[in-house]
Design a protein around this motif. Sequence first.
Motif, short mmCIF file in Angstrom:
data_model
loop_
_atom_site.label_atom_id
_atom_site.label_comp_id
_atom_site.label_asym_id
_atom_site.label_seq_id
_atom_site.Cartn_x
_atom_site.Cartn_y
_atom_site.Cartn_z
N PRO A 13 -1.09 2.08 3.15
CA PRO A 13 -2.51 2.46 3.16
C PRO A 13 -2.88 3.23 4.42
CG PRO A 13 -2.25 0.17 3.82
CD PRO A 13 -0.88 0.65 3.43
N ALA A 14 -3.86 4.11 4.29
CA ALA A 14 -4.47 4.71 5.47
C ALA A 14 -5.24 3.64 6.22
CB ALA A 14 -5.40 5.84 5.04
N LYS A 15 -5.56 3.91 7.47
CA LYS A 15 -6.27 2.93 8.28
C LYS A 15 -7.59 2.55 7.63
CE LYS A 15 -7.98 2.07 12.95
NZ LYS A 15 -8.15 2.64 14.33
N GLY A 16 -7.79 1.25 7.43
CA GLY A 16 -9.03 0.74 6.85
C GLY A 16 -9.10 0.80 5.34
N ALA A 17 -8.07 1.35 4.69
CA ALA A 17 -8.08 1.48 3.22
C ALA A 17 -7.58 0.20 2.57
CB ALA A 17 -7.21 2.67 2.80
N PRO A 18 -7.95 -0.03 1.32
CA PRO A 18 -7.51 -1.25 0.63
C PRO A 18 -6.08 -1.13 0.12
CG PRO A 18 -8.86 0.06 -0.83
CD PRO A 18 -8.88 0.76 0.50
N LEU A 19 -5.55 -2.27 -0.33
CA LEU A 19 -4.34 -2.30 -1.12
C LEU A 19 -4.75 -2.34 -2.59
CD1 LEU A 19 -2.19 -5.03 0.70
CD2 LEU A 19 -2.12 -2.54 1.02
N VAL A 20 -4.03 -1.60 -3.43
CA VAL A 20 -4.30 -1.60 -4.87
C VAL A 20 -3.00 -1.95 -5.59
CG1 VAL A 20 -5.02 -0.26 -6.87
CG2 VAL A 20 -6.12 0.13 -4.66
N PHE A 21 -3.02 -3.05 -6.33
CA PHE A 21 -1.89 -3.45 -7.15
C PHE A 21 -2.12 -2.95 -8.58
CE2 PHE A 21 -1.57 -6.28 -3.61
CZ PHE A 21 -0.21 -6.55 -3.48
N ASP A 29 6.50 0.77 -16.88
CA ASP A 29 7.27 0.46 -15.69
C ASP A 29 6.42 0.76 -14.47
OD1 ASP A 29 7.38 3.25 -15.23
OD2 ASP A 29 9.39 3.43 -16.07
N GLU A 30 7.05 0.72 -13.30
CA GLU A 30 6.31 0.89 -12.06
C GLU A 30 5.69 2.27 -11.91
OE1 GLU A 30 10.67 1.80 -11.15
OE2 GLU A 30 9.51 0.48 -12.46
N ARG A 31 6.11 3.23 -12.71
CA ARG A 31 5.55 4.57 -12.63
C ARG A 31 4.30 4.75 -13.49
NH1 ARG A 31 11.05 5.11 -13.11
NH2 ARG A 31 10.86 5.42 -15.36
N GLN A 32 4.06 3.85 -14.43
CA GLN A 32 3.02 4.07 -15.43
C GLN A 32 1.64 4.32 -14.82
OE1 GLN A 32 2.48 0.95 -18.34
NE2 GLN A 32 1.49 2.34 -19.78
N PHE A 33 1.26 3.52 -13.84
CA PHE A 33 -0.08 3.64 -13.26
C PHE A 33 -0.06 3.99 -11.77
CE2 PHE A 33 -1.09 0.50 -16.76
CZ PHE A 33 -1.74 1.42 -17.56
N PHE A 34 1.09 4.32 -11.24
CA PHE A 34 1.21 4.55 -9.81
C PHE A 34 0.35 5.73 -9.36
CE2 PHE A 34 3.53 6.28 -6.07
CZ PHE A 34 3.44 5.18 -5.24
N ASP A 35 0.48 6.87 -10.04
CA ASP A 35 -0.32 8.04 -9.67
C ASP A 35 -1.81 7.80 -9.93
OD1 ASP A 35 1.92 9.46 -8.86
OD2 ASP A 35 2.19 10.44 -10.80
N LEU A 36 -2.10 7.13 -11.02
CA LEU A 36 -3.50 6.82 -11.32
C LEU A 36 -4.11 6.00 -10.20
CD1 LEU A 36 -5.98 6.66 -13.19
CD2 LEU A 36 -4.95 4.62 -14.20
N ALA A 37 -3.39 4.99 -9.72
CA ALA A 37 -3.92 4.14 -8.66
C ALA A 37 -4.22 4.95 -7.41
CB ALA A 37 -2.93 3.03 -8.34
N GLN A 38 -3.37 5.92 -7.10
CA GLN A 38 -3.62 6.77 -5.93
C GLN A 38 -4.87 7.63 -6.12
OE1 GLN A 38 0.51 8.40 -5.88
NE2 GLN A 38 0.53 7.72 -3.76
N ASP A 39 -5.09 8.08 -7.36
CA ASP A 39 -6.28 8.87 -7.65
C ASP A 39 -7.54 8.00 -7.63
OD1 ASP A 39 -4.84 11.17 -7.90
OD2 ASP A 39 -4.87 11.24 -10.09
N LEU A 40 -7.42 6.77 -8.09
CA LEU A 40 -8.57 5.88 -8.13
C LEU A 40 -9.14 5.63 -6.74
CD1 LEU A 40 -7.39 3.19 -10.71
CD2 LEU A 40 -9.37 4.68 -10.99
N VAL A 46 -0.74 1.58 -2.41
CA VAL A 46 -0.52 1.23 -3.82
C VAL A 46 0.79 0.46 -3.95
CG1 VAL A 46 -0.16 2.13 -6.14
CG2 VAL A 46 -1.83 3.22 -4.63
N ILE A 47 0.72 -0.66 -4.66
CA ILE A 47 1.91 -1.45 -4.97
C ILE A 47 1.97 -1.60 -6.48
CG2 ILE A 47 3.13 -3.62 -4.66
CD1 ILE A 47 0.36 -2.90 -2.27
N SER A 48 3.03 -1.06 -7.08
CA SER A 48 3.16 -1.06 -8.54
C SER A 48 4.49 -1.69 -8.92
CB SER A 48 3.06 0.37 -9.08
OG SER A 48 3.09 0.38 -10.49
N PRO A 49 4.50 -2.98 -9.30
CA PRO A 49 5.76 -3.65 -9.64
C PRO A 49 6.16 -3.44 -11.10
CG PRO A 49 3.97 -5.22 -9.70
CD PRO A 49 3.36 -3.90 -9.29
N ARG A 50 7.45 -3.55 -11.34
CA ARG A 50 7.97 -3.53 -12.71
C ARG A 50 8.17 -4.96 -13.20
NH1 ARG A 50 13.83 -1.07 -13.80
NH2 ARG A 50 12.83 0.74 -12.73
N GLY A 51 7.68 -5.26 -14.39
CA GLY A 51 7.90 -6.59 -14.96
C GLY A 51 9.38 -6.90 -15.07
#
Length: 217
Positions: A13-21, A29-40, A46-51
């Motif tokens: 994260p940038a300084k002061g920014a949140p974590l988004v899971f 998989d871990e790629r499905q929402f990774f870019d979306l989370a960065q855009d959000l 961003v932490i995007s785990p694979r089941g």
Amino acid sequence: MSTKSYINLTTMPAKGAPLVFAFHGTGGDERQFFDLAQDLVPGAGVISPRGDVSERGAARFFRRTGEGVYDMDDLAARVAKMAGFIAAHKARHPGAPVYGFGYSNGANILAAVAMARPDLFDRIGLLHPLIPWDPAPVPGLAGRKVLITAGRRDPICPWPKSQALIDWFGAQNAEVTTMIDDGGHELLRPEIDSLHRLFCPESDANLKPTHEERMLK
């Protein structure tokens, strides 16, 4: 607790920014929402785990014995493991707000973790969740911001179950918002806009549409 419990994609994260899971749906998989989370949330970590459960080759976060029938013992073990993974990442960034969102199976593991460990998340986006049991009260959810989206004709998440979950979170005194449509299990653009408003209420929902198809699986 370990940040390496799952195969995952992670950004700092940038300084002061949140974590988004970000939690994918069955077969994602871990790629499905990774870019979306960065855009959000620009600048977020961003932490995007694979089941780590395979259902005929499709990645999931916990086992089930049929459509809408969960292996509750397995779910409890997977929730404990995921909670440890999230807590380990959170410990690396003390003071950072922690947001999470998931779709379908990803929404289900997120909801179950929030019920078990309400202290882990500040804001939660549940996109087409299905919680087929009656959760016990969780007073720790009071004041947490929760978005729940659903389709009234969803064949996987029957509307009465969605309504029951909305009511349950409301009974815990969470700050619940909803985005309900007359569609099925597909994820629609207004749901993503609602998720953006949950995480960034001070900005307009102005996401690039390039990820709209990538995230639907």
